[in-house]
Design an enzyme around this catalytic site. Structure first.
Site, PDB file in Angstrom:
ATOM      1  N   LYS A 145       0.875  -1.169   0.000  1.00 42.35           N
ATOM      2  CA  LYS A 145       0.000   0.000   0.000  1.00 42.35           C
ATOM      3  C   LYS A 145       0.912   1.219   0.000  1.00 42.35           C
ATOM      4  O   LYS A 145       1.584   1.518   0.991  1.00 42.35           O
ATOM      5  CB  LYS A 145      -0.914   0.019   1.224  1.00 42.35           C
ATOM      6  CG  LYS A 145      -1.835   1.227   1.241  1.00 42.35           C
ATOM      7  CD  LYS A 145      -2.515   1.387   2.580  1.00 42.35           C
ATOM      8  CE  LYS A 145      -3.294   2.694   2.623  1.00 42.35           C
ATOM      9  NZ  LYS A 145      -2.430   3.897   2.406  1.00 42.35           N
ATOM     10  N   GLY A 207       5.603   3.838  10.798  1.00 41.58           N
ATOM     11  CA  GLY A 207       4.829   5.075  10.845  1.00 41.58           C
ATOM     12  C   GLY A 207       4.455   5.453  12.259  1.00 41.58           C
ATOM     13  O   GLY A 207       5.188   5.177  13.220  1.00 41.58           O
ATOM     14  N   SER A 208       3.295   6.070  12.403  1.00 46.96           N
ATOM     15  CA  SER A 208       2.865   6.607  13.695  1.00 46.96           C
ATOM     16  C   SER A 208       2.372   5.509  14.629  1.00 46.96           C
ATOM     17  O   SER A 208       1.959   4.426  14.191  1.00 46.96           O
ATOM     18  CB  SER A 208       1.745   7.629  13.490  1.00 46.96           C
ATOM     19  OG  SER A 208       0.553   6.986  13.057  1.00 46.96           O
ATOM     20  N   GLY A 212      -0.107   2.351  13.584  1.00 46.43           N
ATOM     21  CA  GLY A 212       0.491   1.042  13.804  1.00 46.43           C
ATOM     22  C   GLY A 212      -0.280   0.219  14.824  1.00 46.43           C
ATOM     23  O   GLY A 212      -0.518  -0.975  14.634  1.00 46.43           O
ATOM     24  N   GLU A 231       6.814  -0.672  13.314  1.00 53.14           N
ATOM     25  CA  GLU A 231       7.852   0.178  13.919  1.00 53.14           C
ATOM     26  C   GLU A 231       7.251   1.567  14.020  1.00 53.14           C
ATOM     27  O   GLU A 231       6.922   2.179  13.019  1.00 53.14           O
ATOM     28  CB  GLU A 231       9.121   0.146  13.058  1.00 53.14           C
ATOM     29  CG  GLU A 231      10.306   0.842  13.698  1.00 53.14           C
ATOM     30  CD  GLU A 231      10.424   2.279  13.244  1.00 53.14           C
ATOM     31  OE1 GLU A 231      10.025   3.165  14.033  1.00 53.14           O
ATOM     32  OE2 GLU A 231      10.892   2.507  12.139  1.00 53.14           O
ATOM     33  N   CYS A 268      12.838   8.423  12.637  1.00 53.50           N
ATOM     34  CA  CYS A 268      12.301   7.718  13.797  1.00 53.50           C
ATOM     35  C   CYS A 268      13.338   7.613  14.912  1.00 53.50           C
ATOM     36  O   CYS A 268      12.989   7.288  16.051  1.00 53.50           O
ATOM     37  CB  CYS A 268      11.808   6.333  13.398  1.00 53.50           C
ATOM     38  SG  CYS A 268      13.009   5.365  12.473  1.00 53.50           S
ATOM     39  N   GLU A 359       6.564  11.485  21.556  1.00 47.02           N
ATOM     40  CA  GLU A 359       7.354  11.869  20.392  1.00 47.02           C
ATOM     41  C   GLU A 359       6.725  13.051  19.664  1.00 47.02           C
ATOM     42  O   GLU A 359       5.511  13.114  19.479  1.00 47.02           O
ATOM     43  CB  GLU A 359       7.463  10.685  19.419  1.00 47.02           C
ATOM     44  CG  GLU A 359       8.265  11.004  18.166  1.00 47.02           C
ATOM     45  CD  GLU A 359       8.243   9.873  17.140  1.00 47.02           C
ATOM     46  OE1 GLU A 359       9.148   9.839  16.290  1.00 47.02           O
ATOM     47  OE2 GLU A 359       7.311   9.046  17.183  1.00 47.02           O
TER      48      GLU A 359
END
Length: 494
Positions: A145, A207-208, A212, A231, A268, A359
């Site tokens: 995707k 990603g976020s 996730g 992750e 990240c 974060e």
């Protein structure tokens, strides 16, 4: 564009058919395929770099370097696959006297893998990134995707892989690629639908935390739960100790600011928190950090959404009680540009407010002043799982504070002794993953050849006819890979 549900079902159906084919491929065949993908990506010209620059605002030099890293990933993973490392072939031969059967075990691909492209690495963590390479290496078809932030870039990379699929004569379902956030005619997300689809057997995501964790929950609620390796980033704290600060406070400030603002802070492994005990070294560090931050020019962020989240989140943290601005770039920049900013708080404030340990994706950091090492230890204890933790220290510092070091071993996937965490090397020993919420499975990495382990499963064959065994387990060892035979590592045939 958004996709009709029947198109998504068709994509999964082709992947399921391709899985039957992939199960019959050997590690050597997949190695050759992956090497050809590396060649195909390497052959992409200036159009790829220019397109990615237009869609992400990342500098040409950064994109050229990332392209090289992506090519290197495919080749490194291919080599590891060809060596049979992730087949993990193991043979216990029959011993009638001891009543032992002939039992042979190896790893096979888990099935069709759904991969989500990442926003901040349009090459290395997206359509042709490490997740795709890992899944192919494991013997799994891939459904990608594409990230909506760089659809044309993703298509160019997808075309490079599809070209290899055609040249090798492999089924089309080995690799599929689509763009679209929602299912046509509804508000149902394509990613959620495919994660719940019974034909999908694993998910790779970068990603976020919000996205996730949502995918992870969907996968676990299925009638047949599937593994999700998400992750999801972290604050990657830097713990600075007294001796190190006294010896090189100014240099450490420059290192920290450089890492914090690298790539407009869109990594990240961005070191979002710096903590140390009050003192002369810390005072010098703060002065040097301010001097390093103020002249920095704001730069364009990846997309409007990331910029808006950056503005919102840094404002949220700034508005918390007990928070002060330590340093900020003088140039305010324009809309869409990330303006570097660092806040200052006491250890007591951050220990009492978990919002300050969240974060902020962008060139933003928090400097924490502790009264003593007891507070530093308390901060380490309350940390959530992290991708990295850095110890700016001397050996004497570490020997003096083993409790903090031991605590951080349980908190992070990668511990750094000095240096800064940005810059994740694609090597065998890399661990890019960590305790939740840094990732959803603490046992695996998403960088380095070991990332392939996420998408394999073991299968044993007991007293099986020789000619029907996988090549990895045959007596003659036709693939010439290293195997464990009756407890001994050997490449020799039986």
């Amino acid at each position: 564009m958004n996709q009709p549900k029947w198109v998504l079902d068709q994509i999964v159906g082709k992947a399921e058919e391709a899985y039957s084919f992939m199960k019959k491929t050997t590690v050597k065949e997949r190695m050759l395929f992956m090497q050809s993908v590396a060649d195909s990506i390497e052959g992409l010209g200036q159009e790829l770099i220019d397109t990615a620059h237009e869609e992400t605002a990342l500098p040409h030099a950064r994109l050229i370097g990332e392209k090289g890293r992506t090519v290197g990933q495919w080749r490194a993973y291919a080599d590891a696959v060809g060596q049979g490392r992730y087949a993990e072939a193991c043979i216990d031969t029959k011993n009638t006297e001891k009543g032992k059967n002939d039992i042979r075990k190896c790893n096979i691909g888990i099935g069709p893998v759904l991969v989500f492209g990442a926003s901040n690495f349009p090459f290395a963590f997206s359509t042709a990134g490490g997740d795709t390479a890992s899944a192919i290496g494991a013997g799994c078809p891939v459904i990608v995707k594409a990230h909506p932030g760089h659809p044309r870039t993703s298509q160019l990379m997808a075309d490079a892989i599809t070209k290899v699929v055609d040249v090798f004569g492999w089924p089309q379902g080995v690799f599929s690629h689509f763009v679209g956030e929602y299912i046509e005619g509804s508000d149902e997300r394509t990613g959620s639908y495919l994660t719940a689809h019974p034909g999908v057997k694993a998910v790779g995501f970068t990603g976020s935390f919000r996205a996730g964790k949502a995918l992870f929950d969907i996968a676990k609620q299925r009638s047949e739960p599937i593994p999700v390796f998400a992750e999801m980033g972290s604050i990657n704290p830097v713990f600075a100790f007294t001796n190190a600060l006294e010896q090189r406070a100014e240099a450490l400030a420059v290192e920290y600011v450089s890492s914090l603002t690298l790539g407009v802070g869109q990594f990240c492994t961005n070191p979002g928190v710096f903590i140390a005990v009050r003192g002369d070294g810390m005072d010098r560090f703060k002065i040097a950090l301010t001097k390093a931050i103020e002249p920095l020019a704001p730069a364009t962020m990846l997309n409007k959404g990331i910029y808006e989240h950056y503005q919102k989140n840094k404002t949220l943290l700034h508005q918390q009680a007990g928070v002060n601005v330590l340093a900020e770039a003088i140039d305010e920049g324009v809309e869409g540009q990330g303006r570097p900013k660092v806040l200052l708080v006491s250890a007591q404030v951050i220990l009492g407010n978990t919002v300050l340990s969240e974060e902020v994706f962008g060139p933003f950091g928090i400097v924490v002043e502790a009264e003593n090492y007891g507070e530093v230890y308390d901060f380490a204890r309350q940390l959530k799982g992290q991708l990295t933790a850095t110890l700016a220290a001397t050996e004497d510092d570490l020997n003096a504070h083993p409790d903090i070091v031991d605590c951080l071993k349980d908190k992070a996937g990668r511990l750094l002794f000095n240096g800064m965490p940005t810059g994740v090397e694609v090597v065998n020993a890399m661990q890019h993953g960590g305790p939740f919420p840094a990732s959803t499975d603490i046992r695996f990495t998403s960088v380095g050849p070991d990332a392939i382990k996420r998408f394999v499963r073991p299968i044993s064959f007991q007293n099986w006819p020789e000619q029907l065994l996988p090549d990895e387990l045959k007596d003659s060892n036709p693939l010439h890979i290293l195997r464990i035979v009756d407890g001994q590592n050997t490449p020799q045939p039986l």
